[in-house]
Design a protein around this motif. Sequence first.
Motif, PDB file in Angstrom:
ATOM      1  N   PHE A  56      50.281   0.560 -23.071  1.00  9.84           N
ATOM      2  CA  PHE A  56      49.411  -0.222 -24.021  1.00  9.84           C
ATOM      3  C   PHE A  56      50.283  -1.302 -24.846  1.00  9.84           C
ATOM      4  N   TRP A  57      50.902  -0.719 -25.786  1.00  8.66           N
ATOM      5  CA  TRP A  57      51.727  -1.509 -26.662  1.00  8.66           C
ATOM      6  C   TRP A  57      52.653  -2.278 -26.273  1.00  8.66           C
ATOM      7  N   ARG A  58      53.310  -1.783 -25.062  1.00  2.52           N
ATOM      8  CA  ARG A  58      54.407  -2.697 -24.495  1.00  2.52           C
ATOM      9  C   ARG A  58      53.869  -3.821 -23.788  1.00  2.52           C
ATOM     10  N   VAL A  59      52.824  -3.799 -23.130  1.00  3.95           N
ATOM     11  CA  VAL A  59      52.310  -5.123 -22.227  1.00  3.95           C
ATOM     12  C   VAL A  59      51.769  -5.860 -23.133  1.00  3.95           C
ATOM     13  N   VAL A  60      51.005  -5.276 -24.514  1.00  2.80           N
ATOM     14  CA  VAL A  60      50.252  -6.380 -25.309  1.00  2.80           C
ATOM     15  C   VAL A  60      51.345  -7.051 -26.255  1.00  2.80           C
ATOM     16  N   LYS A  61      52.322  -6.335 -26.617  1.00  2.00           N
ATOM     17  CA  LYS A  61      53.408  -6.940 -27.184  1.00  2.00           C
ATOM     18  C   LYS A  61      54.260  -8.093 -26.409  1.00  2.00           C
ATOM     19  N   ASN A  62      54.674  -7.660 -25.154  1.00  2.00           N
ATOM     20  CA  ASN A  62      55.213  -8.704 -24.285  1.00  2.00           C
ATOM     21  C   ASN A  62      54.507  -9.749 -23.884  1.00  2.00           C
ATOM     22  N   THR A  63      53.120  -9.647 -23.752  1.00  2.00           N
ATOM     23  CA  THR A  63      52.146 -10.845 -23.209  1.00  2.00           C
ATOM     24  C   THR A  63      52.280 -11.785 -24.534  1.00  2.00           C
ATOM     25  N   LEU A  64      51.850 -11.188 -25.682  1.00  2.00           N
ATOM     26  CA  LEU A  64      51.911 -12.185 -26.923  1.00  2.00           C
ATOM     27  C   LEU A  64      53.112 -12.637 -27.069  1.00  2.00           C
ATOM     28  N   LEU A  65      54.372 -11.972 -27.097  1.00  2.00           N
ATOM     29  CA  LEU A  65      55.562 -12.649 -27.439  1.00  2.00           C
ATOM     30  C   LEU A  65      55.876 -13.891 -26.257  1.00  2.00           C
ATOM     31  N   LEU A  66      55.725 -13.642 -25.125  1.00  2.00           N
ATOM     32  CA  LEU A  66      55.863 -14.470 -24.157  1.00  2.00           C
ATOM     33  C   LEU A  66      55.220 -15.630 -24.147  1.00  2.00           C
ATOM     34  N   ASN A  67      53.769 -15.665 -24.580  1.00  2.00           N
ATOM     35  CA  ASN A  67      53.018 -16.629 -24.767  1.00  2.00           C
ATOM     36  C   ASN A  67      53.242 -17.517 -26.170  1.00  2.00           C
ATOM     37  N   ASP A 103      60.641  -3.681 -20.038  1.00  2.00           N
ATOM     38  CA  ASP A 103      60.507  -3.443 -21.414  1.00  2.00           C
ATOM     39  C   ASP A 103      60.320  -4.717 -22.134  1.00  2.00           C
ATOM     40  N   ARG A 104      60.278  -5.735 -21.666  1.00  2.00           N
ATOM     41  CA  ARG A 104      60.122  -7.113 -22.079  1.00  2.00           C
ATOM     42  C   ARG A 104      59.464  -8.022 -21.227  1.00  2.00           C
ATOM     43  N   ALA A 105      59.576  -7.691 -19.792  1.00  2.00           N
ATOM     44  CA  ALA A 105      58.899  -8.766 -18.955  1.00  2.00           C
ATOM     45  C   ALA A 105      57.541  -8.284 -18.564  1.00  2.00           C
ATOM     46  N   ASP A 106      57.158  -6.962 -18.554  1.00  2.00           N
ATOM     47  CA  ASP A 106      55.819  -6.513 -18.037  1.00  2.00           C
ATOM     48  C   ASP A 106      54.845  -6.994 -19.081  1.00  2.00           C
ATOM     49  N   VAL A 107      53.907  -7.769 -18.556  1.00  2.00           N
ATOM     50  CA  VAL A 107      52.654  -8.268 -19.233  1.00  2.00           C
ATOM     51  C   VAL A 107      51.637  -7.605 -18.726  1.00  2.00           C
ATOM     52  N   ILE A 108      50.186  -7.936 -19.427  1.00  2.00           N
ATOM     53  CA  ILE A 108      48.820  -7.453 -18.947  1.00  2.00           C
ATOM     54  C   ILE A 108      48.714  -7.696 -17.532  1.00  2.00           C
ATOM     55  N   ALA A 109      48.958  -8.995 -17.072  1.00  2.00           N
ATOM     56  CA  ALA A 109      48.639  -9.475 -15.653  1.00  2.00           C
ATOM     57  C   ALA A 109      49.560  -8.745 -14.547  1.00  2.00           C
ATOM     58  N   SER A 110      50.710  -8.773 -14.807  1.00  2.19           N
ATOM     59  CA  SER A 110      51.628  -7.761 -14.123  1.00  2.19           C
ATOM     60  C   SER A 110      51.383  -6.380 -13.988  1.00  2.19           C
ATOM     61  N   MET A 154      46.545 -14.665 -23.544  1.00  2.75           N
ATOM     62  CA  MET A 154      46.753 -13.382 -23.080  1.00  2.75           C
ATOM     63  C   MET A 154      46.794 -13.214 -21.379  1.00  2.75           C
ATOM     64  N   ALA A 155      46.913 -14.560 -20.878  1.00  2.89           N
ATOM     65  CA  ALA A 155      47.007 -14.504 -19.371  1.00  2.89           C
ATOM     66  C   ALA A 155      47.922 -15.312 -19.075  1.00  2.89           C
ATOM     67  N   SER A 156      49.256 -14.584 -19.053  1.00  5.06           N
ATOM     68  CA  SER A 156      50.376 -15.074 -18.564  1.00  5.06           C
ATOM     69  C   SER A 156      50.348 -15.380 -16.830  1.00  5.06           C
ATOM     70  N   SER A 157      51.186 -15.977 -16.635  1.00  4.59           N
ATOM     71  CA  SER A 157      51.212 -16.266 -15.046  1.00  4.59           C
ATOM     72  C   SER A 157      52.010 -15.207 -14.317  1.00  4.59           C
ATOM     73  N   TYR A 158      51.276 -14.394 -13.578  1.00  2.87           N
ATOM     74  CA  TYR A 158      51.766 -13.115 -13.120  1.00  2.87           C
ATOM     75  C   TYR A 158      52.490 -13.361 -11.806  1.00  2.87           C
ATOM     76  N   GLU A 159      52.180 -14.327 -11.283  1.00  6.32           N
ATOM     77  CA  GLU A 159      52.821 -14.457 -10.069  1.00  6.32           C
ATOM     78  C   GLU A 159      54.350 -14.964 -10.296  1.00  6.32           C
ATOM     79  N   LYS A 160      54.578 -15.808 -11.170  1.00  6.43           N
ATOM     80  CA  LYS A 160      56.088 -15.773 -11.555  1.00  6.43           C
ATOM     81  C   LYS A 160      56.818 -14.757 -12.094  1.00  6.43           C
ATOM     82  N   ILE A 161      55.941 -14.207 -12.919  1.00  2.00           N
ATOM     83  CA  ILE A 161      56.629 -12.798 -13.592  1.00  2.00           C
ATOM     84  C   ILE A 161      56.905 -11.734 -12.546  1.00  2.00           C
TER      85      ILE A 161
END
Length: 304
Positions: free
Chosen positions: A72-83, A251-258, A234-241
């Motif tokens: 939970f914390w990993r994907v939320v943090k990564n999604t927020l930071l990436l965006n 640990d840094r690339a996994d977001v909610i969409a992926s 909160m909606a990163s482009s999962y296709e590119k990821i």
Amino acid sequence: MRTGQIIKKDVRKNWFVYLLAVPVIAWFVIFCYGPMWGLLIAFKDFKPLLGFSNSDWVGLKHFIDFFEGPYFWRVVKNTLLLNVWGLAFGFTAPIILALLLNEIRDGKFKKLVQTITYMPHFISLVVVCGMIHIFTADEGVITQLLQLITGKEYTSLLGYSQFFRPIYTFSDIWQTIGWSSIIYLAAMSSIDSTLYEAADMDGIGRLKKMWHITLPQISPVIIILFIFAVGGIMASSYEKIILLYNPLTYDRADVIASYVYRRGLREASLSYSTAVGLISSLVNFALLWVTNKIASRKSEVSLW
């Protein structure tokens, strides 16, 4: 005259315009709003063989599992930071490019720059990711340049988690900066030229004209696009990821969409992935509403 009568009169008068809107409305109803009833599986233990109606209700079980899960914390943090990276660099880059292009007086050079910056937008995302893999490989030009600057030896840069966000963000800027600048250039073309003429008479330089005339005049467009950008944070482009990441960079690339993609399609946890996707959509809506509210109070420019 009543509202109903006004509407009927307008429909009779502009029937052809309403007819043109029918396919658009039908598309949204069929493909956007119609499938939303499928969100029910977020509250069920959905099994395809049993179908929607016969699958067991589990209430908020999948939501609780996500909040209490190890990722939970990993994907939320990564999604927020990436965006946030995207907002800080990707959102401002087209504005800066548009401001610079607006100052170019040589028409041929301006068109050349615009053409060069527009072209990456029309390259397929798969091709772009393939180029990134080549440029960041062991012998890739970006890897070699980084080694020259830092004096350190690197293998493929996509194998280092600390490089994922810079690679993702700046490759996205390269691909979209020209296309995204079009709307700002269009807004600048509608600015009253007498404002610049008055500034010239007062001896104001180009930078001050950008800051005191151009930016304030296009600020409504910037605010509206910023609201949309925050609404999709909160909606990163999962296709590119999923085309760029690997287990070494989770640990840094996994977001909610992926994460939803892996759990929903690879592991067939359809109910769980739907619940996670619904949470993401609700957070996006809340961010959109809050940002719009703040914008309407501070600048009187908003979506509604």
